[in-house]
Design a protein around this motif. Structure first.
Motif, short mmCIF file in Angstrom:
data_model
loop_
_atom_site.label_atom_id
_atom_site.label_comp_id
_atom_site.label_asym_id
_atom_site.label_seq_id
_atom_site.Cartn_x
_atom_site.Cartn_y
_atom_site.Cartn_z
N TYR A 30 0.86 -1.16 0.18
CA TYR A 30 0.08 0.32 -0.26
C TYR A 30 0.65 1.19 0.46
N CYS A 31 1.67 1.59 0.89
CA CYS A 31 2.44 2.68 1.28
C CYS A 31 3.72 2.53 -0.26
N SER A 32 3.72 1.26 -0.91
CA SER A 32 4.60 1.49 -2.30
C SER A 32 3.53 2.58 -3.41
N LEU A 33 2.44 2.03 -3.18
CA LEU A 33 1.25 2.01 -4.47
C LEU A 33 1.43 3.38 -4.29
N MET A 34 1.49 4.34 -2.91
CA MET A 34 0.80 5.51 -3.36
C MET A 34 1.91 6.30 -3.07
N SER A 35 3.27 5.92 -2.71
CA SER A 35 4.16 6.73 -2.78
C SER A 35 4.18 6.78 -4.05
N HIS A 36 4.57 5.69 -5.32
CA HIS A 36 4.43 5.68 -6.74
C HIS A 36 3.47 6.97 -7.02
N VAL A 40 4.66 10.07 -9.86
CA VAL A 40 3.96 10.65 -11.39
C VAL A 40 3.10 10.91 -11.11
N SER A 41 2.14 11.63 -10.67
CA SER A 41 1.68 12.56 -10.10
C SER A 41 2.09 13.86 -9.60
N SER A 42 2.89 14.00 -9.32
CA SER A 42 4.06 15.13 -8.72
C SER A 42 3.03 15.54 -8.08
N LEU A 43 2.53 14.90 -7.64
CA LEU A 43 1.59 15.94 -6.72
C LEU A 43 1.27 15.48 -5.32
N PRO A 44 0.81 15.97 -3.60
CA PRO A 44 0.94 16.03 -2.74
C PRO A 44 -0.34 14.35 -2.97
N LEU A 45 -0.55 13.54 -1.73
CA LEU A 45 -1.59 12.76 -2.15
C LEU A 45 -2.56 13.22 -1.23
N LEU A 50 -10.50 12.64 -7.39
CA LEU A 50 -10.79 11.46 -7.21
C LEU A 50 -10.89 11.31 -9.52
N SER A 51 -10.84 12.76 -9.89
CA SER A 51 -10.81 12.33 -11.37
C SER A 51 -9.21 12.49 -11.78
N GLN A 52 -8.11 13.03 -10.90
CA GLN A 52 -6.70 12.87 -11.15
C GLN A 52 -6.58 10.86 -10.61
N PHE A 53 -7.10 11.06 -9.77
CA PHE A 53 -6.45 9.86 -9.21
C PHE A 53 -7.90 8.33 -10.38
N LYS A 54 -8.10 8.94 -10.77
CA LYS A 54 -9.79 7.76 -11.44
C LYS A 54 -8.48 7.72 -13.31
N HIS A 58 -6.38 4.17 -14.85
CA HIS A 58 -6.84 4.45 -16.16
C HIS A 58 -5.29 4.05 -16.87
N LYS A 59 -4.43 5.11 -16.82
CA LYS A 59 -3.21 5.13 -17.45
C LYS A 59 -2.82 3.60 -17.54
N VAL A 60 -2.90 3.14 -15.99
CA VAL A 60 -1.84 1.99 -16.13
C VAL A 60 -2.12 0.60 -16.50
N VAL A 61 -4.05 0.97 -15.98
CA VAL A 61 -4.22 -0.16 -17.01
C VAL A 61 -4.31 -0.51 -17.87
N ILE A 62 -4.39 0.86 -18.61
CA ILE A 62 -4.14 0.37 -20.44
C ILE A 62 -2.44 -0.19 -20.30
N GLU A 63 -1.68 1.31 -20.29
CA GLU A 63 0.22 0.97 -20.73
C GLU A 63 0.62 -0.19 -19.61
N LYS A 64 -0.08 -0.81 -18.42
CA LYS A 64 0.92 -1.69 -17.89
C LYS A 64 0.08 -2.90 -18.08
N GLY A 65 -0.82 -3.28 -18.59
CA GLY A 65 -1.82 -4.34 -17.77
C GLY A 65 -1.89 -4.64 -16.61
N LEU A 66 -2.80 -2.96 -15.53
CA LEU A 66 -2.44 -4.42 -14.62
C LEU A 66 -4.28 -4.92 -14.26
N SER A 67 -3.46 -6.10 -12.84
CA SER A 67 -5.00 -7.04 -12.77
C SER A 67 -6.01 -6.27 -12.22
#
Length: 185
Positions: A30-36, A40-45, A50-54, A58-67
């Motif tokens: 969880y910490c690694s995912l939120m750190s990443h 990547v977003s260059s924004l504090p958490l 919500l739209s930035q998170f979505k 979407h980007k990582v699902v399409i580019e990396k094929g996340l499960s």
């Protein structure tokens, strides 16, 4: 609403997960995912919308094929950050989780297992394979198994701190017990 710097929000996330007694792996994931996400977003958490998170998901699902399970981990981590670290209402950030694909597990036949066991000449390795298969042990459960966890009188194996930090009992097969006296106590 609480305000923190990016690293402070991550530290609070880590402390919250540890306080809730999440497993070491879950805390790290969880910490690694939120750190990443923050990197990547260059924004504090705490400033992510919500739209930035979505958009990120979407980007990582399409580019990396996340499960679906990885996307669910992102959502779960983000939810804890929003509700428990930043003190926000989850309804403002609620995200639908992706559907999981339903695949049948690959289960070896009895003949395949017998071949796997018989190919191995080492008695200890043979007993380990038989125990793992017959008791349905996960890899980490097998690695953490101690001799006193095997109760040959009751034909049970005590699994300590298995998946989800749960203890459980499973069956000890008579055939496995007969292979080696090392399991008897």
């Amino acid at each position: 609403m609480k305000t923190q710097t990016k690293s402070n929000a991550l530290e609070h996330l880590k402390r919250e997960l540890e306080f809730r007694n999440y497993s070491f792996r879950t805390v790290n994931t969880y910490c690694s995912l939120m750190s990443h996400l923050a990197k990547v977003s260059s924004l504090p958490l705490e400033t992510l919308t919500l739209s930035q998170f979505k958009d990120y998901l979407h980007k990582v699902v399409i580019e990396k094929g996340l499960s679906a399970s990885t996307v669910n981990q992102y959502i779960s981590a983000f939810k804890i950050v929003q509700t428990d670290v930043l003190g926000r209402e989850w309804e403002d950030f609620k995200i639908r989780r992706p559907r999981r694909s339903k695949r049948l597990p690959i289960v070896l036949s009895i003949e395949e297992m017998e071949r796997l066991i018989n190919v191995n000449g080492n008695l200890k390795h043979k007993a380990i394979i038989m125990l793992a298969y017959s008791a349905g042990l996960r890899r980490n459960e097998l690695l953490n198994l101690l001799p006193d966890h095997i109760d040959s009188k009751r034909m049970q194996v005590r699994v300590m701190q298995g998946k989800g930090k749960k203890d459980r009992y499973t069956l000890l097969s008579r055939k496995t017990l007969e292979v080696t006296p090392l399991l008897s106590k």
